[in-house]
Motif scaffolding. Structure first.
Motif, mmCIF file in Angstrom:
data_model
loop_
_atom_site.group_PDB
_atom_site.id
_atom_site.type_symbol
_atom_site.label_atom_id
_atom_site.label_comp_id
_atom_site.label_asym_id
_atom_site.label_seq_id
_atom_site.Cartn_x
_atom_site.Cartn_y
_atom_site.Cartn_z
ATOM 1 N N THR A 148 68.478 100.771 80.543
ATOM 2 C CA THR A 148 67.822 101.875 79.746
ATOM 3 C C THR A 148 68.972 101.953 77.916
ATOM 4 N N ALA A 149 68.302 102.232 76.909
ATOM 5 C CA ALA A 149 68.286 102.068 75.743
ATOM 6 C C ALA A 149 69.009 103.974 75.909
ATOM 7 N N THR A 150 68.050 104.795 76.255
ATOM 8 C CA THR A 150 68.897 106.129 76.313
ATOM 9 C C THR A 150 68.642 107.032 77.575
ATOM 10 N N PRO A 151 70.564 106.717 78.099
ATOM 11 C CA PRO A 151 71.097 107.089 78.745
ATOM 12 C C PRO A 151 71.248 108.379 79.081
ATOM 13 N N ASP A 152 70.717 109.096 80.282
ATOM 14 C CA ASP A 152 71.426 110.840 80.499
ATOM 15 C C ASP A 152 72.575 111.590 79.550
ATOM 16 N N ALA A 153 73.705 110.143 80.338
ATOM 17 C CA ALA A 153 75.055 110.422 79.792
ATOM 18 C C ALA A 153 75.764 109.263 79.818
ATOM 19 N N LEU A 154 76.755 108.927 78.354
ATOM 20 C CA LEU A 154 77.367 107.823 78.818
ATOM 21 C C LEU A 154 77.721 107.459 80.207
ATOM 22 N N PHE A 155 78.343 108.577 80.936
ATOM 23 C CA PHE A 155 78.905 108.743 82.048
ATOM 24 C C PHE A 155 78.759 109.801 82.767
ATOM 25 N N PRO A 156 78.375 109.750 83.901
ATOM 26 C CA PRO A 156 77.770 108.787 85.480
ATOM 27 C C PRO A 156 76.767 108.009 84.656
ATOM 28 N N SER A 157 76.765 106.999 85.314
ATOM 29 C CA SER A 157 75.398 105.892 84.870
ATOM 30 C C SER A 157 74.224 106.396 84.905
ATOM 31 N N THR A 158 72.681 105.904 85.080
ATOM 32 C CA THR A 158 71.333 106.583 84.828
ATOM 33 C C THR A 158 71.418 105.760 86.348
ATOM 34 N N ALA A 159 71.863 104.570 85.541
ATOM 35 C CA ALA A 159 71.428 104.011 87.546
ATOM 36 C C ALA A 159 71.737 105.029 89.227
ATOM 37 N N ALA A 160 73.662 105.633 88.326
ATOM 38 C CA ALA A 160 74.072 106.247 89.180
ATOM 39 C C ALA A 160 73.141 107.435 89.866
ATOM 40 N N LEU A 161 72.350 108.094 88.907
ATOM 41 C CA LEU A 161 72.083 110.011 88.393
ATOM 42 C C LEU A 161 70.675 109.452 89.316
ATOM 43 N N ILE A 162 69.734 107.967 89.464
ATOM 44 C CA ILE A 162 68.626 107.924 90.271
ATOM 45 C C ILE A 162 69.449 107.593 91.463
ATOM 46 N N ALA A 163 69.999 106.675 91.386
ATOM 47 C CA ALA A 163 70.584 106.568 93.208
ATOM 48 C C ALA A 163 71.088 107.488 93.926
ATOM 49 N N GLY A 164 71.304 108.450 93.399
ATOM 50 C CA GLY A 164 72.432 109.625 94.366
ATOM 51 C C GLY A 164 70.710 110.873 94.189
ATOM 52 N N GLN A 165 69.681 110.842 93.748
ATOM 53 C CA GLN A 165 68.175 111.408 93.430
ATOM 54 C C GLN A 165 67.820 110.709 94.452
ATOM 55 N N LEU A 166 67.829 109.806 94.943
ATOM 56 C CA LEU A 166 66.986 109.036 95.752
ATOM 57 C C LEU A 166 68.019 108.845 97.508
ATOM 58 N N GLY A 167 69.445 109.751 97.375
ATOM 59 C CA GLY A 167 70.019 109.065 98.933
ATOM 60 C C GLY A 167 70.541 107.537 99.513
ATOM 61 N N LEU A 168 70.515 107.257 98.507
ATOM 62 C CA LEU A 168 71.116 105.700 98.168
ATOM 63 C C LEU A 168 72.511 105.485 97.733
ATOM 64 N N ARG A 169 73.371 106.377 99.139
ATOM 65 C CA ARG A 169 74.338 106.819 98.909
ATOM 66 C C ARG A 169 75.479 105.768 99.037
ATOM 67 N N GLY A 170 76.870 104.745 98.355
ATOM 68 C CA GLY A 170 76.943 103.903 98.577
ATOM 69 C C GLY A 170 76.731 102.766 97.794
ATOM 70 N N ALA A 171 75.551 102.598 97.723
ATOM 71 C CA ALA A 171 74.912 101.920 96.595
ATOM 72 C C ALA A 171 76.025 101.134 94.781
ATOM 73 N N ALA A 172 76.342 100.385 94.788
ATOM 74 C CA ALA A 172 76.161 99.621 93.958
ATOM 75 C C ALA A 172 75.267 100.706 93.148
ATOM 76 N N ALA A 173 75.842 101.130 91.689
ATOM 77 C CA ALA A 173 75.239 101.321 90.278
ATOM 78 C C ALA A 173 75.288 101.444 88.841
ATOM 79 N N PHE A 174 74.936 100.532 88.104
ATOM 80 C CA PHE A 174 75.566 101.117 86.522
ATOM 81 C C PHE A 174 73.874 100.127 85.596
#
Length: 349
Positions: A90-116
Motif C-alpha cells: 500500500t502507498a496509502t496506509p491507515d497509519a505509519l504504524f501499526p502496519s496496515t497488514a497488522a490492522l487487517i490481520a487483527g480484523q481477520l483473527g490472524l493473531r500471531g501471524a507476522a504482519a508488515f
C-alpha cells in the motif's frame, strides 16, 4: 562433530486463492466534467477510463483489504487456514504504524501471524508476491496472505484535472502457498530508479525530496515522464521475466498489466508481442487503483472464468519510486482440484 542439516526441499509456490473489493461509490467522467475543464470523450480517448470507485467516510486501506479477503473467502472458504504471515502492499496506509497488514490481520483473527507493509506504489502487488514467495522459500512462513490496497482518492487533488481523473480506490487479496508440481511462480523481476522520484510521489513526513523538489499537499506527477518510463519498463521487465522463466510471448495465455492508462497498456502489449485480446483490462471501470490494480484484474479474470487452471500468466507493473516489477506464474485453480478430489472413486473410474 555435528552433521550439516540436509538441504530443505522447496516445493512449487503459487497463488491458491484470490479475491477483490472496490467501494460502492462510483465517480463517473461526467462528475468531473461538471466542475473541471474536461469531458467524458476527452477522458476516455486519453486514458480509457469511464468511471472509478471512491471510498466513503470511514473506509480506509485496511477496510478495503479486509473486504477483499472476505470476497476471497466466498469462493475459497478454507483459504486462511495455516496462514502465518500477512503482507500488505500500500502507498496509502491507515497509519505509519501499526502496519496496515497488522490492522487487517487483527480484523481477520490472524493473531500471531507476522504482519508488515510493502511500499512500492503501483508495483506493490508484484513486489509483495515476490516477498511472500521468498518468505516461504526461506522457511520463515508456510502460507502468506498478500493484499494490495490503496485509497488514492484521499491523497489526490480532486481539483487537478491532470491527476483527479486517473485514480480510484480498490483492493485485491491472494493467498500464497505450496502448489502441485507444474503450477505456481516461475520468475520475478523487480527494480527501481530513485533518480526519477520527482516524477511521481506522495508527500508524507518531508516537505521536499532529496533533489530539492518542494512537495505539495497532494500527489505529484509528471505525466509525460511517467508515460515514457512506464512503457519502457513494462516491456523490459516483462521480457526479462519471460526470459528467466524460459517463456516466449506465444506461451503467455494472459497478460495482467498495471491498470494506469490504455495509452500505456496498448503500446506495451505491441512491444511485448502479446495481443490486447489476451490482456486483462478493467481500468475503464476502476481507473488506477495503485497496489490494488493487478490483483483486482486478476480476481476479476479468475472469477469470470477467463483465467483457467494451468494457464500461463504474466503480470507487469510500474509506479512511484520510480519502481517496476514483473512476474510469471501458472494459475492453480484450487477449487477445481478440490472438487475433483471430492468425487467418489466409482464416479471417476
Amino acid at each position: 562433530m555435528s552433521q550439516p542439516a540436509a538441504p530443505r526441499s522447496t516445493p512449487p509456490i503459487g497463488i491458491t486463492a484470490v479475491g477483490a473489493y472496490a467501494p460502492d461509490k462510483i465517480v463517473t467522467n461526467e462528475d468531473f466534467a461538471a466542475r473541471l475543464d474536461t469531458n467524458d470523450e476527452w477522458i476516455v480517448s486519453h486514458t480509457g477510463i469511464r468511471e472509478r470507485r471512491f471510498v466513503s467516510e470511514g473506509e480506509y486501506s485496511s477496510v478495503l483489504g479486509v473486504r477483499a479477503v472476505q470476497n476471497l473467502l466466498e469462493r475459497f472458504p478454507d483459504a486462511l487456514e495455516g496462514v502465518d504471515a500477512v503482507v500488505c502492499a500500500t502507498a496509502t496506509p491507515d497509519a505509519l504504524f501499526p502496519s496496515t497488514a497488522a490492522l487487517i490481520a487483527g480484523q481477520l483473527g490472524l493473531r500471531g501471524a507476522a504482519a508488515f507493509d510493502v511500499s512500492a506504489a503501483c508495483s506493490g502487488f508484484v513486489y509483495g508476491c515476490s516477498v511472500a514467495h521468498g518468505l516461504i522459500l526461506a522457511g520463515a512462513a508456510t502460507k502468506v496472505l498478500m493484499i494490495g490496497a490503496d485509497t488514492l482518492s484521499r491523497v489526490v487533488d480532486q481539483d487537478d484535472r491532470g491527476t483527479a481523473i486517473l485514480f480510484g480506490d480498490g483492493a485485491g487479496a491472494v493467498v500464497i502457498g505450496e502448489v502441485p508440481p507444474g503450477y505456481g511462480f516461475e520468475s520475478f523481476v523487480l527494480g527501481a530508479d530513485g533518480s526519477g522520484a520527482d516524477s511521481l510521489y506522495i508527500r508524507c513526513m518531508a516537505t521536499q525530496l532529496p533533489s530539492g523538489l518542494q512537495m505539495g499537499e497532494f500527489t505529484g506527477m509528471n505525466g509525460r515522464e511517467v508515460f515514457k518510463f512506464a512503457v519502457r519498463v513494462m516491456v523490459d521487465s516483462g521480457k526479462a521475466a519471460m526470459h528467466k522463466a524460459g517463456l516466449s510471448a506465444s506461451d503467455v495465455d494472459w497478460l495482467i498489466p498495471h491498470q494506469a492508462n490504455i495509452r500505456i497498456i496498448q503500446p506495451a502489449c505491441d512491444r511485448l508481442g502479446i495481443p490486447l485480446s489476451k490482456t486483462v483490462v478493467n481500468l475503464e471501470r476502476y481507473g488506477n487503483t495503485s497496489a490494488g490494480s493487478v490483483p483486482l484484474a486478476l480476481a476479476e479474470a479468475v472469477q469470470d472464468g477467463r483465467i483457467k487452471d494451468g494457464q500461463q500468466v504474466l503480470m507487469v507493473a510500474f509506479g512511484g519510486g520510480l519502481s517496476w516489477g514483473a512476474g510469471t506464474f501458472k494459475w492453480y485453480d484450487s477449487t477445481k482440484h478440490q472438487a475433483a478430489r471430492s468425487v467418489p472413486a466409482e464416479v471417476t473410474a
